[in-house]
Design an enzyme around this catalytic site. Structure first.
Site, PDB file in Angstrom:
ATOM      1  N   HIS A   1     -44.907 -10.963  -6.491  1.00  0.00           N
ATOM      2  CA  HIS A   1     -44.260 -10.503  -5.256  1.00  0.00           C
ATOM      3  C   HIS A   1     -43.272  -9.395  -5.627  1.00  0.00           C
ATOM      4  CE1 HIS A   1     -41.545 -10.375  -1.861  1.00  0.00           C
ATOM      5  NE2 HIS A   1     -42.433 -11.049  -1.150  1.00  0.00           N
TER       6      HIS A   1
ATOM      7  N   CYS B   1     -22.098 -17.414 -24.978  1.00  0.00           N
ATOM      8  CA  CYS B   1     -21.664 -16.603 -23.835  1.00  0.00           C
ATOM      9  C   CYS B   1     -22.123 -17.208 -22.513  1.00  0.00           C
ATOM     10  CB  CYS B   1     -22.232 -15.206 -23.964  1.00  0.00           C
ATOM     11  SG  CYS B   1     -21.930 -14.499 -25.580  1.00  0.00           S
TER      12      CYS B   1
ATOM     13  N   LYS C   1     -17.645  -9.238 -16.069  1.00  0.00           N
ATOM     14  CA  LYS C   1     -18.301  -9.823 -17.238  1.00  0.00           C
ATOM     15  C   LYS C   1     -18.735 -11.270 -16.949  1.00  0.00           C
ATOM     16  CE  LYS C   1     -19.684 -10.998 -21.192  1.00  0.00           C
ATOM     17  NZ  LYS C   1     -19.474 -10.750 -22.572  1.00  0.00           N
TER      18      LYS C   1
ATOM     19  N   ARG D   1     -25.884 -21.644 -33.691  1.00  0.00           N
ATOM     20  CA  ARG D   1     -24.718 -22.176 -32.980  1.00  0.00           C
ATOM     21  C   ARG D   1     -25.028 -22.384 -31.493  1.00  0.00           C
ATOM     22  NH1 ARG D   1     -20.465 -17.927 -34.357  1.00  0.00           N
ATOM     23  NH2 ARG D   1     -22.308 -16.673 -33.952  1.00  0.00           N
TER      24      ARG D   1
ATOM     25  N   THR E   1      -5.713 -10.500 -18.768  1.00  0.00           N
ATOM     26  CA  THR E   1      -5.145  -9.217 -19.234  1.00  0.00           C
ATOM     27  C   THR E   1      -3.662  -9.132 -18.844  1.00  0.00           C
ATOM     28  OG1 THR E   1      -7.332  -8.281 -18.868  1.00  0.00           O
ATOM     29  CG2 THR E   1      -5.549  -6.718 -19.247  1.00  0.00           C
TER      30      THR E   1
ATOM     31  N   ASN F   1     -22.873 -12.873 -16.726  1.00  0.00           N
ATOM     32  CA  ASN F   1     -23.420 -14.030 -17.450  1.00  0.00           C
ATOM     33  C   ASN F   1     -23.698 -15.203 -16.513  1.00  0.00           C
ATOM     34  OD1 ASN F   1     -23.604 -12.643 -19.787  1.00  0.00           O
ATOM     35  ND2 ASN F   1     -21.896 -13.629 -20.826  1.00  0.00           N
TER      36      ASN F   1
ATOM     37  N   ILE G   1     -18.536  -8.959 -32.303  1.00  0.00           N
ATOM     38  CA  ILE G   1     -18.278  -7.793 -31.450  1.00  0.00           C
ATOM     39  C   ILE G   1     -17.334  -6.822 -32.150  1.00  0.00           C
ATOM     40  CG2 ILE G   1     -17.271  -7.040 -29.245  1.00  0.00           C
ATOM     41  CD1 ILE G   1     -20.016  -8.577 -29.127  1.00  0.00           C
TER      42      ILE G   1
ATOM     43  N   GLY H   1     -28.438 -21.666 -24.564  1.00  0.00           N
ATOM     44  CA  GLY H   1     -27.548 -21.735 -25.724  1.00  0.00           C
ATOM     45  C   GLY H   1     -26.759 -20.471 -25.914  1.00  0.00           C
TER      46      GLY H   1
END
Ligand code: SAJ
Length: 425
Positions: free
Chosen positions: A251, A267, A213, A340, A127, A217, A14, A264
């Site tokens: 539908h 994240c 976030k 990974r 944070t 996920n 990232i 996998g």
């Protein structure tokens, strides 16, 4: 405020694309990473990770002088932190030690007026925690958790939400959630991202941004778990799950995802646990989805073991050591080279451990000479796997496997975890 210099802490999957995106808009970017190899590679205008087109963007950013990497932080107007947040121990609790180290590393160079953004996927409250670590290290400066809008340093959480393989496009086009610790923090962070983000920068608070976030996920994980559970139910009831999902999805308000060998990557299989870890009693569905998806690889292995037994029944003259099993696909999802946290690799590894005969594998995206796979799995070509295997398991729906005629099996003992065969029929 003008952002003359931006510092990106963490130059991984990232951090590096984000640093390159700012640099491509002719902003000076100082990238910081603890890995000397990464720093050296980037300073040569090259990349140490795999992501389409990133090499070109990094190369021109470095050669034009807008991006430079270093091992130690230097003063900047804004600091963005994109470091890993793995698990701590076996309990799926989040490990914030990389964020803590990054905060302690930038603290000495912080100046009044700076903006600090946490981009790493983080549990709710991370944070604020980062703000306290910065404040502990710099008692001469004030921070939003104690001084609100009057603080010297502005802090926000702006989670990354890009899809590996499409990072450069999604960085620019996706909407960005901006969670400032105060409204002024949010405004400053939004102004920063507007340098390259064409999507909308939507403002909220830091805790909501953290949860947003994790929610995205977890939503995907729960929906994949539904598909995976359906695949196991249908197997028991002798119903073709791929046909079933295709029919149900006609539908107008149904959109079931695809079953597979398991979930996998770094994240979707991780982030839901950050919700469970904070609110274990309340997160019943999210936890169960994780368990359903995590148990899918073992279910696939059991299907392969049954197929081996069926094969031996049909050929009683054969011994188990004469049965060759082929695994098609090893990466964590289709059309990438990332091994990974791959359920396909986990399945192939278990098969190779338990199978008394040869275990072979094919992955058109694994091109390195020494890939990190167990030595008892031999890599081969698709054609050879199809012509030699007695039992085949399809684990990843790479585009190469979908080409009509590419999978020309000699055997009828096929376990298809991906639906490729059904979708071609
Ligand atoms: N999978 C299925 N069935 C499906 C879809 C996916 O079994 O229908 C499996 C894949 O094979 C893979 C896993 O799920 O093993 C995850 O793949 P993915 O494509 O769903 O997601 P990632 O991990 O590559 O990226 C996700 C993205 N999140 C969402 O789509 C909500 C991305 O936008 C995030 O930025 C990224 O996680 C991240 O960094 O958090």
């Amino acid at each position: 405020m003008n952002f003359n210099t931006i510092s990106m802490i963490g130059l991984g999957y990232i951090g590096l694309p984000t640093a390159a995106a700012f640099a491509s808009r002719k902003v000076k970017v100082i990238g910081v990473d603890v890995n000397p190899h990464a720093v050296e590679t980037i300073n040569k205008g090259q990349i140490h990770i795999v992501e389409p087109d990133l090499d070109m963007v990094v190369h021109s950013a470095v050669t034009e002088g807008y991006l430079r990497a270093t091992l130690t932080p230097e003063p900047a107007d804004a600091f963005l932190i994109a470091v890993p947040t793995p698990f701590k121990g076996d309990n799926h609790d989040p490990d914030l030690s990389y964020i803590e180290s990054a905060a302690k590393a930038i603290a000495p160079v912080l100046q009044k007026g700076n903006l600090v953004i946490l981009e790493s996927t983080s549990p709710v409250g991370a944070t604020e925690k980062m703000a306290t670590w910065l404040a502990e290290a710099r008692s001469d400066l004030t921070f939003p958790h104690t001084h609100g809008e009057e603080s010297d340093i502005r802090i926000a959480h702006c989670p990354e939400r890009v899809l590996p393989g499409h990072v450069l496009r999604e960085l620019v086009n996706n909407d960005r959630v901006i969670g400032g610790m105060t409204p002024k923090c949010s405004q400053l962070a939004a102004a920063l991202y507007k340098i390259f983000v064409q999507g909308e920068c939507v403002i909220t608070n830091a805790r909501t941004a953290e949860m947003c976030k994790l929610t995205e996920n977890s939503f995907r994980d729960v929906n994949i778990a539904f598909a995976n559970e359906l695949s196991i139910i249908c197997d028991k009831l002798d119903i073709n799950v791929w046909e079933l999902i295709g029919l149900a999805n006609r539908h107008p308000r149904v959109n079931i995802l695809q079953p597979g060998p398991g979930v996998g990557g770094h994240c979707i299989a991780v982030d839901p646990w950050f919700i469970v870890s904070k609110t274990p009693k309340e997160s019943r569905l999210i936890r169960t989805a994780r368990e359903v998806n995590d148990s899918k690889p073992e279910w696939v292995v059991k299907k392969v073991e049954s197929a081996i037994n069926e094969h031996l029944k049909l050929f009683p003259e054969k011994t188990p050591s004469q049965v060759t099993v082929a695994c098609l696909g090893l990466t964590f999802k289709a059309d990438i080279d990332d091994l990974r946290e791959s359920p396909a690799l986990q399945i192939a590894t278990k098969i190779a451990e338990r199978n008394k005969g040869r275990t072979i594998a094919v992955d058109p995206n694994i091109k390195t000479k020494k890939p990190p796979i167990p030595s008892n799995i031999s890599l081969t070509s698709t054609a050879e796997a199809c012509s030699t295997a007695d039992v085949t398991v399809i684990l990843v729906n790479h585009k190469e496997f979908k080409i009509p005629g590419a999978l020309n099996f000699k055997t009828n003992f096929i376990v298809d975890a991906t639906g490729i065969i059904e979708n071609q029929a």
